[in-house]
Design a protein around this motif. Structure first.
Motif, mmCIF file in Angstrom:
data_model
loop_
_atom_site.group_PDB
_atom_site.id
_atom_site.type_symbol
_atom_site.label_atom_id
_atom_site.label_comp_id
_atom_site.label_asym_id
_atom_site.label_seq_id
_atom_site.Cartn_x
_atom_site.Cartn_y
_atom_site.Cartn_z
ATOM 1 N N ARG A 229 1.031 -1.190 -0.006
ATOM 2 C CA ARG A 229 -0.057 0.057 0.170
ATOM 3 C C ARG A 229 0.686 1.289 -0.007
ATOM 4 O O ARG A 229 2.086 1.227 0.502
ATOM 5 C CB ARG A 229 -0.796 0.108 1.021
ATOM 6 N N GLY A 230 0.622 2.231 -0.851
ATOM 7 C CA GLY A 230 1.087 3.567 -0.716
ATOM 8 C C GLY A 230 0.868 4.233 0.551
ATOM 9 O O GLY A 230 -0.220 4.204 1.130
ATOM 10 N N ILE A 231 1.921 5.199 0.725
ATOM 11 C CA ILE A 231 1.644 5.879 2.270
ATOM 12 C C ILE A 231 1.981 7.202 1.929
ATOM 13 O O ILE A 231 3.168 7.789 1.392
ATOM 14 C CB ILE A 231 2.575 5.176 3.225
ATOM 15 N N THR A 232 1.248 8.330 2.759
ATOM 16 C CA THR A 232 1.559 9.743 2.736
ATOM 17 C C THR A 232 2.102 9.864 4.107
ATOM 18 O O THR A 232 1.588 9.568 5.105
ATOM 19 C CB THR A 232 0.363 10.550 2.325
ATOM 20 N N ILE A 233 3.416 10.730 4.062
ATOM 21 C CA ILE A 233 4.058 10.935 5.356
ATOM 22 C C ILE A 233 3.950 12.420 5.383
ATOM 23 O O ILE A 233 4.230 13.370 4.810
ATOM 24 C CB ILE A 233 5.573 10.567 4.955
ATOM 25 N N VAL A 234 3.638 12.581 6.827
ATOM 26 C CA VAL A 234 3.521 14.037 7.327
ATOM 27 C C VAL A 234 4.607 14.241 8.334
ATOM 28 O O VAL A 234 4.441 13.407 9.451
ATOM 29 C CB VAL A 234 2.356 14.332 7.959
ATOM 30 N N HIS A 235 5.787 14.855 8.331
ATOM 31 C CA HIS A 235 6.714 15.038 9.208
ATOM 32 C C HIS A 235 6.525 16.075 10.071
ATOM 33 O O HIS A 235 5.435 16.834 10.099
ATOM 34 C CB HIS A 235 7.998 15.440 8.317
ATOM 35 N N LEU A 249 1.235 9.035 9.513
ATOM 36 C CA LEU A 249 1.043 8.073 8.021
ATOM 37 C C LEU A 249 -0.214 8.170 7.640
ATOM 38 O O LEU A 249 -0.934 7.697 8.684
ATOM 39 C CB LEU A 249 1.918 6.860 8.250
ATOM 40 N N PHE A 250 -0.670 8.303 6.661
ATOM 41 C CA PHE A 250 -1.723 8.195 6.002
ATOM 42 C C PHE A 250 -1.687 6.901 4.783
ATOM 43 O O PHE A 250 -0.936 6.963 4.136
ATOM 44 C CB PHE A 250 -2.331 9.351 5.559
ATOM 45 N N THR A 251 -2.811 6.029 4.881
ATOM 46 C CA THR A 251 -2.968 5.150 4.038
ATOM 47 C C THR A 251 -4.355 4.460 3.767
ATOM 48 O O THR A 251 -5.118 4.961 4.770
ATOM 49 C CB THR A 251 -1.982 3.912 4.129
ATOM 50 N N VAL A 252 -4.602 3.874 2.556
ATOM 51 C CA VAL A 252 -6.037 3.251 2.765
ATOM 52 C C VAL A 252 -5.916 1.634 2.383
ATOM 53 O O VAL A 252 -4.913 1.214 1.505
ATOM 54 C CB VAL A 252 -6.880 4.085 1.421
ATOM 55 N N ILE A 253 -6.564 0.860 3.245
ATOM 56 C CA ILE A 253 -6.537 -0.450 2.730
ATOM 57 C C ILE A 253 -7.823 -1.148 2.782
ATOM 58 O O ILE A 253 -8.838 -0.317 3.092
ATOM 59 C CB ILE A 253 -5.864 -0.942 4.331
ATOM 60 N N SER A 254 -8.050 -2.291 2.387
ATOM 61 C CA SER A 254 -9.401 -3.209 2.228
ATOM 62 C C SER A 254 -9.568 -3.580 3.720
ATOM 63 O O SER A 254 -8.559 -3.949 4.348
ATOM 64 C CB SER A 254 -9.164 -4.158 1.272
#
Length: 292
Positions: A229-235, A249-254
């Protein structure tokens, strides 16, 4: 593997075995108390086992029980599951099928009602509930469920819908061999069974995950390598309680990956704060290929 990891794995194994036992009771109730007394044929391998059992009782010099045929028909599919899905998944599938076969054999047939429509509905609800709970907890109940999971990955169709498509064969055989009244009620039962599975096994639903962690590299490695899964990172986030530096960290899963997420977090950062919420719609690339 540390002690914590062993405890987590042991708890997961016991939970899966408990769900497998729940499934075995549900399918036994469906077959022995509703479907068989009402002349109704269930879905997938269960229905095929019932058909072969009925044929052996009527036209063969020996009788083959539904319980024995249920396990025998599932045996070749264990190999398919082992090769195409997962080894651990297959082991629990074998446990679920073996328990179901034993419970079908041990639970005495009880004729609660002679109404075929009532038998069709209540049998479908019982079986659909057991199957849905098993699938929701990462356990296949064998047969069409194994094929359904494999095809769902390729076609995107729900497991319940794939069940209904495959079960046209069961309905046709029931109609040709035993009359179209049985076929009609069997079709009603199979349809309800598929809908109940879909209601419980809602694993295609997307979930948004927010992770607040002090070990972002460990978490990212676990999620990207294992769950893809791709992840968006907020430092440069800061915890208000201890004013420690954190990463969000933000991600989307099933929903099907929720157990995998819990395992990944337990291995990478068991003290991280994780928030999981329903996602109405996902736009853009959801699935990520392996990073080499």
């Amino acid at each position: 593997m540390g002690e914590l990891d062993k405890l987590i794995e042991r708890h997961q194994n016991l939970s899966k075995i408990s769900i497998a036992f729940l499934y075995s009771i549900a399918v036994s109730i469906a077959v022995n108390m509703f479907w068989t007394p009402g002349g109704i044929y269930g879905s997938g391998v269960t229905g095929a086992a019932q058909l072969i059992s009925t044929i052996s009782h009527r036209w063969m010099p020996f009788n083959i029980s539904t319980a024995i045929m249920y396990f025998a028909l599932n045996a070749p599919l264990f190999v398919l599951s082992w090769r195409k899905i997962d080894h651990r998944f297959t082991i629990f599938t074998v446990i679920a099928v073996a328990l179901a076969s034993m419970m079908m054999h041990l639970l005495p047939p009880v004729k609660i009602t002679a109404d075929p429509l009532v038998c069709a509905i209540f049998g479908a609800v019982a079986n659909g509930f057991g199957t849905g709970m098993a699938l929701r907890n990462g356990i296949s109940t064998g047969g069409i469920d194994i094929l359904g999971i494999i095809l769902r990955k390729k076609t995107g169709k729900s497991v319940g819908t794939i069940n209904i498509i495959f079960n046209i064969f069961i309905v046709s055989c029931a109609g040709l061999l035993f009359g179209w009244v049985h076929a009609l009620y069997s079709a009603v039962s199979i349809f309800i069974n598929g809908q109940v599975i879909d209601m419980i096994y809602n694993k295609d639903q997307k979930l948004q995950v927010m992770i607040v962690t002090s070990k972002p590299k460990n978490v990212i490695t676990q999620i990207q390598n294992e769950m893809r899964r791709g992840i968006t990172i907020v430092h440069d986030a800061e915890g208000a309680y201890k004013h420690e530096e954190k990463t969000i960290l933000f991600t989307v899963i099933s929903r099907s990956e929720l157990n995998d997420l819990e395992t990944a977090m337990a291995l990478s950062d068991p003290h991280a704060f994780v928030s999981v919420t329903d996602t109405v719609k996902v736009m853009g690339r959801f699935y990520q290929a392996h990073i080499y």
